[in-house]
Design an enzyme around this catalytic site. Structure first.
Site, PDB file in Angstrom:
ATOM      1  CG  ASP A   4      -0.371  -0.089   2.521  1.00  0.00           C
ATOM      2  OD1 ASP A   4       0.869  -0.222   2.603  1.00  0.00           O
ATOM      3  OD2 ASP A   4      -1.107  -0.025   3.521  1.00  0.00           O
ATOM      4  CB  SER A   5       4.591   1.714  -0.073  1.00  0.00           C
ATOM      5  OG  SER A   5       4.847   0.532  -0.799  1.00  0.00           O
ATOM      6  CD  GLU A  62       7.614  -0.400   7.736  1.00  0.00           C
ATOM      7  OE1 GLU A  62       6.657  -1.093   7.355  1.00  0.00           O
ATOM      8  OE2 GLU A  62       7.829   0.752   7.325  1.00  0.00           O
TER       9      GLU A  62
HETATM   10  O1  KIV Z   1       3.592  -1.135   1.676  1.00  0.00           O
HETATM   11  C1  KIV Z   1       4.773  -1.517   1.725  1.00  0.00           C
HETATM   12  O2  KIV Z   1       5.599  -1.207   0.851  1.00  0.00           O
HETATM   13  C2  KIV Z   1       5.179  -2.342   2.852  1.00  0.00           C
HETATM   14  C3  KIV Z   1       6.634  -2.625   3.010  1.00  0.00           C
HETATM   15  C4  KIV Z   1       7.331  -1.437   3.516  1.00  0.00           C
HETATM   16  C5  KIV Z   1       6.875  -3.819   3.846  1.00  0.00           C
HETATM   17  O3  KIV Z   1       4.371  -2.741   3.629  1.00  0.00           O
END
Ligand code: KIV
Length: 273
Positions: free
Chosen positions: A53-54, A191
């Protein structure tokens, strides 16, 4: 520079990730959000592709991961799955799609799996979301947990600083990790927590533990693709290693193109019909 080419070209499964932990083979994981990047990442041999969701930050320019919707995650997920032959594809359930009720959580999870054909889902949280996790697992959908810094809870923390430095938070994290394993999650992302705590969790759990900013004594590593390729500027946490300066390379290429157009060098005789 030595590069790794996977000998085993078969599709990566949750079972194979667990075998990798058993034989102490580290798991590589990167994010992708679109077809072109996902095909490069897959062909380069990464084991797990996370449609994170990044995407909310990287693709849409939002400050947090909170605004991205289920349908937007489905769009990114479908594009990635179309490109991937080998890697296990995991999709993040976005904020607000699994916290309200376990029935809604399982309905949303089934929707993502049905439309995208992804292999698994990732959810942030421990005991607070355990009923939703159990319900989704009961529907036959593999789940990767996510503890430590959970960006969907950023408004609760008010800071992106390292989590679980204090004993009570570290204890809760360990107990959440054990709970997620007990109910049947196939892997866990940790994380931005102290490396010593991440190591303890990885040693205690039998499922693979994949770290981001959690040190080297875990079973695998994950980074955001655009960060490790040096496409994003101004984001330099200590845990980020940049493997390229694509921002510089792309800027130079675009500047070169603009200048070629301006001075009527492009297109030339061979570049026209
Ligand atoms: O959304 C994302 O990119 C993540 C990673 C940072 C693990 O959850």
């Amino acid at each position: 520079m030595s590069v790794h080419t996977p000998e085993d070209v078969r599709k990566v499964t949750t079972h194979r990730l667990s075998e990798m932990k058993c034989r102490n083979e580290k798991i590589s994981m990167l994010t992708s959000y679109d077809y072109t990047m996902a095909s490069i990442v897959d062909q380069a041999g990464v084991d797990v592709i996370l449609v994170g969701d990044s995407a909310s930050n990287v693709m849409a320019g939002n400050v947090t991961t909170l605004p991205i919707t289920l349908d937007q995650m489905i769009y990114h997920g479908k594009s990635v799955v179309r490109a991937v032959q080998r890697a296990l594809v995991v999709i993040d359930m976005p904020f607000g799609t699994y916290q309200t009720s376990d029935v809604e959580a399982v309905q949303n999870a089934i929707k993502v799996m049905k439309i995208t054909h992804a292999d698994a889902l990732k959810l942030e949280g421990g005991v607070e979301i355990i009923d939703a996790v159990k319900k989704i697992l009961a529907a036959g959908i593999p789940i990767m947990g996510h503890l430590g810094l959970m960006p969907q809870s950023i408004n609760k923390y008010g800071t992106y600083t390292v989590r679980a430095k204090e004993e009570d938070e570290a204890e809760k994290l360990m107990s959440d990790a054990l709970l997620l394993e007990k109910v049947g999650c196939f892997a866990l992302v940790l994380e931005k927590i102290p490396a010593s705590l991440a190591q303890k969790v990885a040693e205690k759990l039998t499922i693979p533990v994949i770290g981001i900013g959690a040190g080297g004594h875990v079973d695998g590593q994950v980074l955001v693709l655009h960060d490790m390729l040096g496409m994003s500027k101004g984001f330099s946490p200590r845990f980020l290693r940049r493997y390229a300066d694509l921002n510089g390379i792309m800027t130079e290429a675009v500047q070169h193109y603009v200048s070629d157009v301006k001075r009527q060098d492009f297109p030339n005789e061979e570049e026209q019909y």
